[in-house]
Write a protein that holds these residues in place. Structure first.
Motif, PDB file in Angstrom:
ATOM      1  N   ASP A  46       1.031   1.448 -15.895  1.00 35.89           N
ATOM      2  CA  ASP A  46       0.938   0.021 -16.220  1.00 35.89           C
ATOM      3  C   ASP A  46       2.334  -0.551 -16.367  1.00 35.89           C
ATOM      4  O   ASP A  46       2.871  -0.565 -17.468  1.00 35.89           O
ATOM      5  N   PRO A  47       2.970  -0.970 -15.305  1.00 30.94           N
ATOM      6  CA  PRO A  47       2.440  -1.091 -13.946  1.00 30.94           C
ATOM      7  C   PRO A  47       2.354   0.254 -13.217  1.00 30.94           C
ATOM      8  O   PRO A  47       3.049   1.196 -13.590  1.00 30.94           O
ATOM      9  N   GLU A  48       1.514   0.268 -12.204  1.00 31.44           N
ATOM     10  CA  GLU A  48       1.420   1.419 -11.312  1.00 31.44           C
ATOM     11  C   GLU A  48       2.533   1.294 -10.267  1.00 31.44           C
ATOM     12  O   GLU A  48       2.454   0.449  -9.370  1.00 31.44           O
ATOM     13  N   VAL A  49       3.574   2.107 -10.420  1.00 35.48           N
ATOM     14  CA  VAL A  49       4.704   2.061  -9.474  1.00 35.48           C
ATOM     15  C   VAL A  49       4.283   2.766  -8.184  1.00 35.48           C
ATOM     16  O   VAL A  49       3.656   3.830  -8.229  1.00 35.48           O
ATOM     17  N   LEU A  50       4.602   2.163  -7.037  1.00 41.52           N
ATOM     18  CA  LEU A  50       4.188   2.726  -5.749  1.00 41.52           C
ATOM     19  C   LEU A  50       5.387   3.137  -4.909  1.00 41.52           C
ATOM     20  O   LEU A  50       6.419   2.469  -4.919  1.00 41.52           O
ATOM     21  N   VAL A  51       5.191   4.214  -4.149  1.00 43.60           N
ATOM     22  CA  VAL A  51       6.039   4.493  -2.991  1.00 43.60           C
ATOM     23  C   VAL A  51       5.245   3.940  -1.806  1.00 43.60           C
ATOM     24  O   VAL A  51       4.261   4.542  -1.373  1.00 43.60           O
ATOM     25  N   ALA A  52       5.675   2.762  -1.320  1.00 50.06           N
ATOM     26  CA  ALA A  52       4.840   1.985  -0.395  1.00 50.06           C
ATOM     27  C   ALA A  52       5.267   2.200   1.043  1.00 50.06           C
ATOM     28  O   ALA A  52       6.456   2.253   1.355  1.00 50.06           O
ATOM     29  N   TYR A  53       4.253   2.324   1.904  1.00 49.50           N
ATOM     30  CA  TYR A  53       4.514   2.461   3.346  1.00 49.50           C
ATOM     31  C   TYR A  53       3.861   1.345   4.156  1.00 49.50           C
ATOM     32  O   TYR A  53       3.983   1.327   5.383  1.00 49.50           O
ATOM     33  N   ALA A  54       3.169   0.412   3.501  1.00 46.98           N
ATOM     34  CA  ALA A  54       2.562  -0.706   4.234  1.00 46.98           C
ATOM     35  C   ALA A  54       2.687  -1.988   3.429  1.00 46.98           C
ATOM     36  O   ALA A  54       2.676  -1.979   2.194  1.00 46.98           O
ATOM     37  N   MET A  55       2.828  -3.100   4.161  1.00 40.52           N
ATOM     38  CA  MET A  55       2.927  -4.446   3.583  1.00 40.52           C
ATOM     39  C   MET A  55       1.892  -5.301   4.308  1.00 40.52           C
ATOM     40  O   MET A  55       1.916  -5.379   5.542  1.00 40.52           O
ATOM     41  N   ASN A  56       0.991  -5.868   3.554  1.00 37.22           N
ATOM     42  CA  ASN A  56      -0.078  -6.677   4.158  1.00 37.22           C
ATOM     43  C   ASN A  56      -0.803  -5.922   5.273  1.00 37.22           C
ATOM     44  O   ASN A  56      -1.127  -6.483   6.326  1.00 37.22           O
ATOM     45  N   GLY A  57      -1.010  -4.624   5.058  1.00 35.14           N
ATOM     46  CA  GLY A  57      -1.803  -3.827   5.990  1.00 35.14           C
ATOM     47  C   GLY A  57      -1.081  -3.308   7.211  1.00 35.14           C
ATOM     48  O   GLY A  57      -1.687  -2.638   8.053  1.00 35.14           O
ATOM     49  N   THR A 117       0.850  -1.192   0.000  1.00 35.05           N
ATOM     50  CA  THR A 117       0.000   0.000   0.000  1.00 35.05           C
ATOM     51  C   THR A 117       0.883   1.238   0.000  1.00 35.05           C
ATOM     52  O   THR A 117       1.843   1.318   0.777  1.00 35.05           O
ATOM     53  N   GLY A 118       0.535   2.183  -0.879  1.00 35.92           N
ATOM     54  CA  GLY A 118       1.314   3.416  -0.923  1.00 35.92           C
ATOM     55  C   GLY A 118       0.739   4.405  -1.919  1.00 35.92           C
ATOM     56  O   GLY A 118      -0.398   4.262  -2.379  1.00 35.92           O
ATOM     57  N   VAL A 119       1.572   5.382  -2.257  1.00 30.77           N
ATOM     58  CA  VAL A 119       1.198   6.450  -3.182  1.00 30.77           C
ATOM     59  C   VAL A 119       1.687   6.091  -4.579  1.00 30.77           C
ATOM     60  O   VAL A 119       2.858   5.717  -4.723  1.00 30.77           O
ATOM     61  N   PRO A 120       0.851   6.237  -5.597  1.00 27.64           N
ATOM     62  CA  PRO A 120       1.382   6.067  -6.956  1.00 27.64           C
ATOM     63  C   PRO A 120       2.515   7.072  -7.215  1.00 27.64           C
ATOM     64  O   PRO A 120       2.350   8.271  -6.981  1.00 27.64           O
ATOM     65  N   LEU A 121       3.646   6.553  -7.674  1.00 29.57           N
ATOM     66  CA  LEU A 121       4.802   7.410  -7.941  1.00 29.57           C
ATOM     67  C   LEU A 121       4.458   8.512  -8.929  1.00 29.57           C
ATOM     68  O   LEU A 121       4.915   9.655  -8.796  1.00 29.57           O
ATOM     69  N   ARG A 122       3.620   8.195  -9.932  1.00 27.01           N
ATOM     70  CA  ARG A 122       3.314   9.201 -10.970  1.00 27.01           C
ATOM     71  C   ARG A 122       2.654  10.433 -10.367  1.00 27.01           C
ATOM     72  O   ARG A 122       2.820  11.545 -10.890  1.00 27.01           O
ATOM     73  N   LEU A 123       1.905  10.260  -9.258  1.00 26.75           N
ATOM     74  CA  LEU A 123       1.268  11.427  -8.635  1.00 26.75           C
ATOM     75  C   LEU A 123       2.313  12.333  -7.983  1.00 26.75           C
ATOM     76  O   LEU A 123       2.207  13.561  -8.033  1.00 26.75           O
ATOM     77  N   LEU A 124       3.315  11.726  -7.370  1.00 24.03           N
ATOM     78  CA  LEU A 124       4.386  12.527  -6.756  1.00 24.03           C
ATOM     79  C   LEU A 124       5.177  13.259  -7.837  1.00 24.03           C
ATOM     80  O   LEU A 124       5.521  14.439  -7.685  1.00 24.03           O
ATOM     81  N   LEU A 125       5.463  12.554  -8.935  1.00 24.71           N
ATOM     82  CA  LEU A 125       6.227  13.180 -10.021  1.00 24.71           C
ATOM     83  C   LEU A 125       5.413  14.298 -10.678  1.00 24.71           C
ATOM     84  O   LEU A 125       5.968  15.338 -11.051  1.00 24.71           O
ATOM     85  N   ALA A 126       4.095  14.108 -10.788  1.00 25.97           N
ATOM     86  CA  ALA A 126       3.246  15.154 -11.370  1.00 25.97           C
ATOM     87  C   ALA A 126       3.232  16.383 -10.463  1.00 25.97           C
ATOM     88  O   ALA A 126       3.288  17.530 -10.936  1.00 25.97           O
ATOM     89  N   GLU A 127       3.184  16.139  -9.153  1.00 20.94           N
ATOM     90  CA  GLU A 127       3.198  17.236  -8.188  1.00 20.94           C
ATOM     91  C   GLU A 127       4.493  18.049  -8.302  1.00 20.94           C
ATOM     92  O   GLU A 127       4.481  19.287  -8.221  1.00 20.94           O
ATOM     93  N   ALA A 128       5.599  17.334  -8.523  1.00 24.09           N
ATOM     94  CA  ALA A 128       6.894  18.022  -8.629  1.00 24.09           C
ATOM     95  C   ALA A 128       7.074  18.670 -10.004  1.00 24.09           C
ATOM     96  O   ALA A 128       7.776  19.679 -10.128  1.00 24.09           O
ATOM     97  N   GLY A 129       6.451  18.090 -11.020  1.00 24.14           N
ATOM     98  CA  GLY A 129       6.584  18.618 -12.375  1.00 24.14           C
ATOM     99  C   GLY A 129       7.876  18.166 -13.028  1.00 24.14           C
ATOM    100  O   GLY A 129       8.934  18.775 -12.855  1.00 24.14           O
ATOM    101  N   VAL A 130       7.810  17.103 -13.792  1.00 25.90           N
ATOM    102  CA  VAL A 130       9.003  16.519 -14.416  1.00 25.90           C
ATOM    103  C   VAL A 130       9.404  17.339 -15.632  1.00 25.90           C
ATOM    104  O   VAL A 130       8.561  17.689 -16.472  1.00 25.90           O
ATOM    105  N   GLY A 131      10.706  17.662 -15.717  1.00 30.72           N
ATOM    106  CA  GLY A 131      11.221  18.414 -16.861  1.00 30.72           C
ATOM    107  C   GLY A 131      11.026  17.655 -18.167  1.00 30.72           C
ATOM    108  O   GLY A 131      11.024  16.417 -18.179  1.00 30.72           O
ATOM    109  N   THR A 132      10.884  18.385 -19.257  1.00 35.24           N
ATOM    110  CA  THR A 132      10.552  17.747 -20.541  1.00 35.24           C
ATOM    111  C   THR A 132      11.688  16.899 -21.097  1.00 35.24           C
ATOM    112  O   THR A 132      11.459  15.997 -21.895  1.00 35.24           O
TER     113      THR A 132
END
Lengths: 394, 394
Positions: free
Chosen positions: A180-191, A130-145
């Motif tokens: 696809d795949p959804e890469v995660l920054v995970a903070y939980a394993m099996n809950g 369980t965690g945050v999708p990495l793409r959301l963090l990268l979108a928040e930071a704004g990836v250079g072109t």
């Protein structure tokens, strides 16, 4: 002092074992620290804590529970981020069931054997992350072109072949920002919060990729405009025949099926013993490239194969699939094997595909089984709690 | 069929490795299944789940959560008992912090090496075990006056040197009915139900004794009027010089100190790297015979020793004690060791005490350390996240 004391004094170059060289003290020290999945634990959909494989390159960082943790996200981004665990929990949360396998699984079955962590077939496990999708963090930071790679740094620090380093790996920017795949920054394993050995408090999870991509104890993410050439990317984890080859990078998990060894074992040889009659066989199969579509079973060391039944995948694309097969055992000696094939036609070889790092060796498993004669196979004959007669024999 | 298929076909007799024989495939298969404590986890008072050592003779029994479990208590008692988990929870509950060590710890350091699970020094862990005092269950059943041994049977089943068996061990009746140590029938580890690999749902805990006494997956207790002569009591787990010796039984844990390897490691050699200056050393020490009263540290491979500071035991008689020592490192190569002594004067040898089973080898640990020259030791010089220069070198 004369002699200088430098990092190279601690490290030897990569090497191959001599033809009849047994496992050495250095390999044994890794095998007793790290551990595989006891194969009977393939029965569990989700691997219980402590039975999932673990491979730590250096030490498990010691992070007491009250230690603040900061994840930095920088490099070629418009708004560098500095996030604590509460910040991460404020992002949308995703839970994914993932089968994770070490890229070195199968290494110790190769000849000559690359000297490193000596896995046989057991470096695997399945958990819900369980965690945050990495793409959301990268979108928040704004990836250079002009971004090419996204580089992940863990808190684990050590030396490898003379190179001092924090453990660090990169993903291509299209993988890091994809879903696809959804890469995660995970903070939980099996809950539960991550156990120390699985990256407490944060790790990367890259469904479908071998374990080296799932950077543990994650503390920094850096967007780069040049291809990352760090040790774990450009030196280790490449498929090479000769030391000077550039080599192909190790990425997604090759198909593999494993079976739960039936019956009961001999302590030392791990040979299995069954009694004549129906022996239900079961196991798991997975592939990081495409879904597993077929599992075959052999009871004659790979000479003939029969189709096994596949359980539904339950919507868990990135987790192993259970398979079952009925076997009627007659007295004799057998070698059982299972073989997975995925939707893109990849399957497992009967002869190992060798490379210098010993990566991605998905050779079919071989499980020696002895089926006893009927007259010696009466259950409990020598195991009654009140009897010690058979116990005293040698 | 001509050839008969019998249990002896799966099993080989006990043997010693040849002088230069590396670890074999059979020993490796055990080392990848079972696992030790990564030594950096000595920092934790209580070993986190998954880092505690595990040794399973056969398979981990598969016990789904909804399976009823019955513990029977019979043999020479007045009132045989048949108890489920709720029955056990109705008895008084005791929680004890216990350091558990495998009797085979240190085996792979012996020459010649007994061929079995190849532990170096890491087969240890500490947990809080909760359960019913065994003496209360035995009092409820009423132990016969001629009782000699109490025999414990687990649900794990296999073959060992040709002998098919459920794992079974006995305690002398005075130990089983005594309260020093307080033997437990435990149903919780660190406040949670037992993990599968630690005996779910029930195991014996015998504080101060090596792991072979702590029967897992406990399903039967039998009071016997004859000394128990089962395989694990009379054949295995005895200290012998020659195969025909009767041998002394393996019982309580010999003293041992281990240190947390300082600095950071080389991946393959596990050699440690430190920088010049103060290097705090710490570790743990324990003994099953009497409390640890002294720990000494050597930085010169055992030629000289200095007294380490011992933390208070916190009332945990059966758990390891933390110790600390300050060391000021200068550039050079070192071998660090620690040595425990208990209140009855037992200590650790500098040369191993050999026996055919490889049991109770409490040889002092040796941790090779390289202290770098000051000019090459600037922290972070080759580890900055933005730099890949050093990473690309070979």
């Amino acid at each position: 002092m004369g002699h200088r004391h430098r990092l190279l004094d601690t490290s030897a170059p990569a090497r191959l074992a001599a033809p009849d060289e047994g496992i050495g003290r250095d390999e044994l020290a890794l095998a007793t620290r790290n551990h595989g999945l006891p194969l009977e634990a393939l029965r569990h959909d989700l691997t219980p804590p402590g039975l999932h494989y673990v491979l730590t390159h250096y030490d498990i960082p010691y992070v007491p529970d009250d230690t603040p943790w900061r994840l930095t996200l920088g490099g070629h981004v418009r708004r560098p981020l500095r996030l604590d665990l509460a910040d991460l929990r404020a992002f949308p949360q995703v839970t994914t069931r993932v089968t994770l396998e070490c890229a070195g699984n199968g290494r110790a079955l190769l000849t000559p054997r690359p000297v490193s962590q000596p896995w046989l077939v057991e470096a695997v496990g399945t958990a819900e992350w369980t965690g945050v999708p990495l793409r959301l963090l990268l979108a928040e930071a704004g990836v250079g072109t002009d971004a090419v790679d996204v580089v992940f740094t863990g808190a684990d620090h050590g030396v490898e072949r003379g190179v001092q380093q924090d453990y660090r790996r990169a993903l291509p920017v299209e993988v890091a920002t994809g879903d696809d795949p959804e890469v995660l920054v995970a903070y939980a394993m099996n809950g539960a919060p991550l156990p120390p050995q699985h990256g407490r408090p944060l790790r990367l999870v890259v469904p479908g990729w071998y374990g080296m991509a799932h950077v543990k104890w994650l503390r920094d993410i850096a967007v780069a405009e040049e291809p990352f050439r760090g040790f774990q990317q450009a030196v280790a984890y490449r498929l090479r025949q000769e030391p000077e080859d550039e080599g192909e990078p190790v990425t997604r998990i090759a198909p593999r099926a494993l079976l739960v060894p039936p019956g009961f074992p001999d302590f030392m040889s791990r040979t299995r013993v069954v009694r004549p009659g129906p022996v239900p066989l079961e196991g798991r199969a997975w592939s990081g490239g495409a879904p597993v579509t077929r599992v075959e079973v052999s009871t004659d060391a790979g000479r003939s194969w029969q189709e096994a039944g596949l359980d539904p995948d339950g919507g868990h694309r990135w987790a192993w699939r259970r398979w079952r097969h009925s076997w009627t055992a007659l007295p004799g000696e057998y070698v059982l094997s299972a073989r997975a094939t995925d939707a893109e036609g990849r399957t497992q070889p009967l002869e190992p595909r060798w490379n210098r790092g010993g990566f991605a060796n998905n050779l079919v498993q071989r499980v020696p089984v002895l089926c006893l004669d009927a007259q010696t196979a009466a259950p409990g004959a020598d195991t009654h709690p009140g009897s010690t007669r058979a116990d005293s024999g040698r």
